[in-house]
Motif scaffolding. Structure first.
Motif, PDB file in Angstrom:
ATOM      1  N   ALA A 226      16.518 -50.186  11.956  1.00  0.00           N
ATOM      2  CA  ALA A 226      16.241 -49.032  12.328  1.00  0.00           C
ATOM      3  C   ALA A 226      16.502 -48.308  11.204  1.00  0.00           C
ATOM      4  CB  ALA A 226      17.145 -48.527  13.347  1.00  0.00           C
ATOM      5  N   HIS A 227      17.733 -48.406  10.380  1.00  0.00           N
ATOM      6  CA  HIS A 227      17.856 -47.527   9.168  1.00  0.00           C
ATOM      7  C   HIS A 227      16.831 -47.775   8.005  1.00  0.00           C
ATOM      8  CE1 HIS A 227      20.509 -47.002   5.485  1.00  0.00           C
ATOM      9  NE2 HIS A 227      19.929 -45.921   5.902  1.00  0.00           N
TER      10      HIS A 227
ATOM     11  N   GLN B  48      17.251 -37.887  11.994  1.00  0.00           N
ATOM     12  CA  GLN B  48      18.243 -37.004  12.594  1.00  0.00           C
ATOM     13  C   GLN B  48      19.587 -37.902  12.446  1.00  0.00           C
ATOM     14  OE1 GLN B  48      17.968 -34.049  15.836  1.00  0.00           O
ATOM     15  NE2 GLN B  48      15.758 -35.129  15.871  1.00  0.00           N
ATOM     16  N   ALA B  49      19.503 -38.932  13.272  1.00  0.00           N
ATOM     17  CA  ALA B  49      20.549 -39.767  13.529  1.00  0.00           C
ATOM     18  C   ALA B  49      21.308 -40.347  12.243  1.00  0.00           C
ATOM     19  CB  ALA B  49      20.224 -40.775  14.581  1.00  0.00           C
ATOM     20  N   PHE B  50      20.375 -40.832  11.357  1.00  0.00           N
ATOM     21  CA  PHE B  50      20.957 -41.405  10.322  1.00  0.00           C
ATOM     22  C   PHE B  50      21.755 -40.021   9.194  1.00  0.00           C
ATOM     23  CE2 PHE B  50      18.603 -45.003  11.688  1.00  0.00           C
ATOM     24  CZ  PHE B  50      19.722 -45.975  11.789  1.00  0.00           C
ATOM     25  N   GLU B  51      21.044 -39.033   9.468  1.00  0.00           N
ATOM     26  CA  GLU B  51      21.495 -37.757   8.416  1.00  0.00           C
ATOM     27  C   GLU B  51      22.889 -37.778   8.828  1.00  0.00           C
ATOM     28  OE1 GLU B  51      19.900 -36.725   6.192  1.00  0.00           O
ATOM     29  OE2 GLU B  51      21.445 -35.354   5.747  1.00  0.00           O
ATOM     30  N   HIS B  52      23.070 -37.762  10.442  1.00  0.00           N
ATOM     31  CA  HIS B  52      24.430 -37.557  11.188  1.00  0.00           C
ATOM     32  C   HIS B  52      25.527 -38.453  10.702  1.00  0.00           C
ATOM     33  CE1 HIS B  52      23.497 -34.634  14.715  1.00  0.00           C
ATOM     34  NE2 HIS B  52      24.254 -33.950  13.792  1.00  0.00           N
ATOM     35  N   ILE B  53      25.142 -39.717  10.605  1.00  0.00           N
ATOM     36  CA  ILE B  53      25.860 -40.665  10.269  1.00  0.00           C
ATOM     37  C   ILE B  53      26.383 -40.691   8.973  1.00  0.00           C
ATOM     38  CG2 ILE B  53      26.246 -43.132  10.185  1.00  0.00           C
ATOM     39  CD1 ILE B  53      24.365 -43.520  12.575  1.00  0.00           C
ATOM     40  N   GLY B  54      25.379 -40.388   7.818  1.00  0.00           N
ATOM     41  CA  GLY B  54      25.786 -40.297   6.630  1.00  0.00           C
ATOM     42  C   GLY B  54      26.821 -39.105   6.308  1.00  0.00           C
ATOM     43  N   LYS B  55      26.391 -38.054   7.045  1.00  0.00           N
ATOM     44  CA  LYS B  55      27.248 -36.916   6.983  1.00  0.00           C
ATOM     45  C   LYS B  55      28.731 -37.285   7.495  1.00  0.00           C
ATOM     46  CE  LYS B  55      24.243 -32.790   6.390  1.00  0.00           C
ATOM     47  NZ  LYS B  55      23.493 -32.323   7.396  1.00  0.00           N
TER      48      LYS B  55
ATOM     49  N   HIS C  84      13.293 -39.388  15.762  1.00  0.00           N
ATOM     50  CA  HIS C  84      14.636 -39.460  16.352  1.00  0.00           C
ATOM     51  C   HIS C  84      15.590 -40.050  15.279  1.00  0.00           C
ATOM     52  CE1 HIS C  84      12.785 -39.501  20.435  1.00  0.00           C
ATOM     53  NE2 HIS C  84      13.957 -39.124  20.593  1.00  0.00           N
ATOM     54  N   LEU C  85      15.132 -41.278  14.563  1.00  0.00           N
ATOM     55  CA  LEU C  85      16.338 -41.726  13.855  1.00  0.00           C
ATOM     56  C   LEU C  85      16.650 -41.111  12.390  1.00  0.00           C
ATOM     57  CD1 LEU C  85      14.610 -45.408  13.815  1.00  0.00           C
ATOM     58  CD2 LEU C  85      16.468 -44.485  15.212  1.00  0.00           C
TER      59      LEU C  85
END
Lengths: 313, 313
Positions: free
Chosen positions: B11-12, B75-82, B72-73
DNA sequence: AAATAAGATTAGAAAATCTTATGGGTTTTA
DNA sequence: TAAAACCCATAAGATTTTCTAATCTTATTT
């Protein structure tokens, strides 16, 4: 930018563990061994240079840094889960939620549905009849059948059925009055649905007759085709009604067409579904079946939107 | 719930590729080979049962389902990175952003800072002086020094320096007027900062004198300690000022304490920093150094909040 | 038609991840 | 108060995943 996104698996395990506050429980949820969770979280702690959990006697708690991280991650994995779920193809078998206008469902779809169930024994169709347009994106409905043009993106709409609007009545009534000229119709109850189109005014106008002058005209307005059909079946009046809804009655002779003239405005029914629905396999099966069923009943060729399982247009 | 979160790596990779619209570029960003990206995305497509990209001649595009997923993704990976970034410990060396009240920075911190730089050659301190409280969570500031009590969570605040407020003046002035009784001070300019406390009224009141009756009293109000000190250095008047700010001048004799009485209200300076800052190693080094420097100048023992690198309270 | 560019594919190598087994704490339970 | 039951940490070896390098396919450009 993306180089900062690492240890995804570890982050995921941590996210679950931060909710259970137990490696053992997290491991069960994740279907892996407790050791796997422990190792992954240790890995993450080492990478971050930060302690995420600490143990306080019997139970385990998040450090303040663990808190901060967990808050970020929980949302994120929630997003990912939803994202994957929302595009993932579900298997053919399963439930399919179909919604349509009340009269269409009861008069056209319902009587035929057993054939679909026979064809696809593993698809469990749930029918909803409603007089409002259903929101296909909400997930409450997979397929909706209505008679309005849809302009939303990502919705596939195709013509399912195009039907003439004809005046019908009970055979007894036709016999007793013996219609010969359109104005003969003015002798009895005229019934119509409360739409702006498909009205008696239009029917008479198309034959250069203004029925409205005759104030004695008796009529009833109903808010569903179904009610109108019930009325004429009982012998009370003439109803302007889509032919397909009374096809069987006409064939059996339990209802007759009162006069040859048909409204120039046909009524169209459209099938709508979300192109990207995870249930698109099921949807496709159902829509294909609908098309087959509608063949022959349809005067116009069926126009269909771009087919979405093949992504290139 | 979490069983639906799988193929995280795939997904990443897909998320990155959906932004570059090129496997080759995505692979470069991810520091892996193009084949790796290709394989992962194929894996994801197989899992989802969905085509995510299609090629249209020279370039590659997202299918509509790819679109949905990508939204969807991303946003999500942005969150995880932050999230990861926000708790990840940065190495000791690097930049440290320190902010403090103007007068404190210029009169106390700046003169001593060379010693810290000497001690930690790899930490590059950037000093900001400001008269407003800085927002430590914004990331623009790592450490802030002010004289207000902080009630925010996740902020560690500890007393750095507690100093007497004393009346000072130039030695020439003291000689020419020779202060013997508090009321002697009324003969000259009185200077004070424009705070509600640390005022001459308080100073006189503590000695049962109401200076306000004497309307002839000359004074000036300044909006920083620094300005007041400049004024008395020029020989014009007496100023109520924290002792530590003029310590050196008092020792050298370039300024003198005009009268023995000191204000009962001390002035306190506090060090503030975010407990979970990724730069906590640097912060700790700096705060430790601050404490050492302040030792001896401090009448009260230094009170410090819970130490955050050790997570158990 | 050759050169170029980008994705697909494959096989083998490398790395990451998992499981099992075990040990050391705590907290219950008998 | 000893035994049992939990729970997490750790180690070793097995397994799976993921990666790279090399090669193939397809489409575009020159």
């Amino acid at each position: 930018m993306s180089n900062r996104v690492t240890h995804l698996k570890a982050a995921h395990y941590f996210s679950v563990a931060s909710q259970t506050l137990s490696y053992t429980k997290a491991a069960k949820q994740l279907h892996v061994s407790q050791a796997a969770v422990s190792q992954q979280i240790r890995l993450l702690e080492n990478y971050l240079g930060v302690v995420l959990f600490y143990r306080s006697g019997r139970d385990m708690r998040l450090t303040s840094q663990g808190q901060v991280l967990a808050e970020h991650l929980d949302q994120a994995f929630e997003h990912i889960g939803k994202g994957l779920e929302s595009v993932k193809l579900e298997p053919l078998e399963g439930t399919l939620l179909v919604s349509g206008l009340q009269s269409f469902v009861s008069l056209w779809l319902m009587p035929k549905l057993w054939r679909f169930s026979h064809l696809h024994q593993n698809i469990n169709v749930k029918l909803f009849s409603s007089d409002e347009r259903e929101d296909i994106h909400s997930g409450k409905i997979d397929i909706s059948i209505d008679n309005l043009i849809n302009h939303q993106d990502n919705i596939s709409q195709s013509l399912l059925l195009s039907s003439d609007i004809i005046p019908i009545c009970a055979p007894e009534l036709a016999k007793s009055i013996s219609f010969e000229h359109p104005t003969d119709l003015l002798k009895c109850w005229l019934i119509q649905v409360d739409t702006p189109i498909y009205r008696w005014e239009a029917w008479f106008a198309e034959q250069q007759i203004s029925p409205l002058r005759s104030k004695k005209l008796l009529w009833a307005e109903v808010n569903s085709w179904y009610m109108g059909i019930s009325a004429v079946k009982a012998g009370h009046g003439v109803f302007l009604c889509p032919r397909f809804m009374v096809q069987e009655e006409l064939e059996k002779g339990t209802l007759v067409q009162a006069f040859p003239h048909i409204l120039s405005n046909k009524i169209n029914f459209y099938v709508n579904f979300a192109k990207n629905s995870p249930r698109r396999a099921r949807i496709e099966a159902f829509v294909d079946w609908l098309r087959e069923e509608s063949n022959g009943q349809n005067d116009a060729p069926i126009k269909t939107g771009p087919h979405q399982s093949l992504p290139w247009p």
